[in-house]
Scaffold this motif. Sequence first.
Motif, short mmCIF file in Angstrom:
data_model
loop_
_atom_site.label_atom_id
_atom_site.label_comp_id
_atom_site.label_asym_id
_atom_site.label_seq_id
_atom_site.Cartn_x
_atom_site.Cartn_y
_atom_site.Cartn_z
N ARG A 139 1.01 -1.19 -0.05
CA ARG A 139 0.25 -0.03 0.08
C ARG A 139 0.68 1.09 -0.28
O ARG A 139 0.89 1.93 -0.67
N LEU A 143 1.05 4.14 -2.85
CA LEU A 143 0.60 5.50 -2.23
C LEU A 143 1.66 6.74 -2.98
O LEU A 143 1.72 7.40 -3.28
N TYR A 316 -1.98 9.04 2.32
CA TYR A 316 -3.05 8.97 2.61
C TYR A 316 -4.17 10.29 2.05
O TYR A 316 -5.19 9.64 1.36
N TRP A 319 -4.20 10.11 -1.77
CA TRP A 319 -4.66 8.53 -2.13
C TRP A 319 -6.33 8.94 -1.48
O TRP A 319 -7.51 8.48 -3.09
N ARG A 323 -8.89 8.85 -5.35
CA ARG A 323 -9.79 8.07 -5.19
C ARG A 323 -10.67 8.57 -6.53
O ARG A 323 -11.59 7.11 -7.02
#
Length: 339
Positions: A139, A143, A316, A319, A323
């Motif tokens: 992950r 990212l 994050y 991300w 999305r």
Amino acid sequence: MSKSGKTAITPKSFRSLLDRLPQLNASQIEDLLTSAMEIRRTRASLAEIEARAEHECKCPHCGGEHRQRWGQTRTGVQRYRCSACLRTFSGLTGTVMCGVHRHDLFFEAILDLFSDTPQSCRKLARRLGKTKDTTWRWRMIVLEAVGVASDDAFSGIVEIDETHQRESRKGSQEWALHLRNPLQYPRPPRHQWYVYKSGRVKMQRGLSRWQIPLLTITDRSGKQYLERIKNRSIPVIDAALSPVVATDAILCTDGAAAYARFTKKNTLNHHVLSNKPGKRVAQKAFHIQNVNALHSRYNDFMGPFKGPASKYLGRYLRWFLLRSKMDGGAVFRRVLSPQ
């Protein structure tokens, strides 16, 4: 015979296979579905890797344009050999996936990462048959590789506000080290968060240095910006807004001094809104409801992660923004781009 040396399935044999499916029991059908999903993952990832290899026809080592097929890797990826430098390469050479042995599971992890309901690392690890550390590392690779979403400057009616993320040192051993050797390791600047929740220690009310400010920007075309900033001071806000806000934009903010100074410096139209009844919308067009909705979606997105470590917060945020712009296949192709 196919190029790989395996016997190809003819339409007649395939039809015979389909006719025999009703004879399978429930356990056999479950095994068949599992095997079919694994094969589908492998084929899908191999197709993306081979497409990249066909597009990047030059040797990644010397730039030579002449190559020949040179067998396959242990994971089934087509290998090539450069006719100039005689070195071998594949569609994974020069990418962050070069050291990943299960590219099919990596592809599945990306699809989950950009699905409507991404799973936790532990749940995904159980589904893929890997450890949670492996899925977490994959992950982070994804990212880091996807990069920052590139958008033009925000123009038209631009809404600006900030939200806050609680500072987290998840995974840190600072308290364990301090308790083990107080003389060598100084006392950390704050307690663990569960200590504050227990009520044994009072946490400072309102905003503090343990709340990380996040600058958020939206406009009416749907562009979004969410970035961590050092603090909410005037120089920091000015440096963050100058590169991304157009010179003819109309700003809608909550009236913070930094925004007022920025609009005055750049001679922009500025509408100050508040959450009080009757002051949330000005002239039936100017408001900050879109940026507030972005805050709500961000909080819902971050909730299941229970506060990721602050050193990974930027990934994050990236991300969260990507999305709504990219699907798993597009992300996989970006990860396959040379680094």
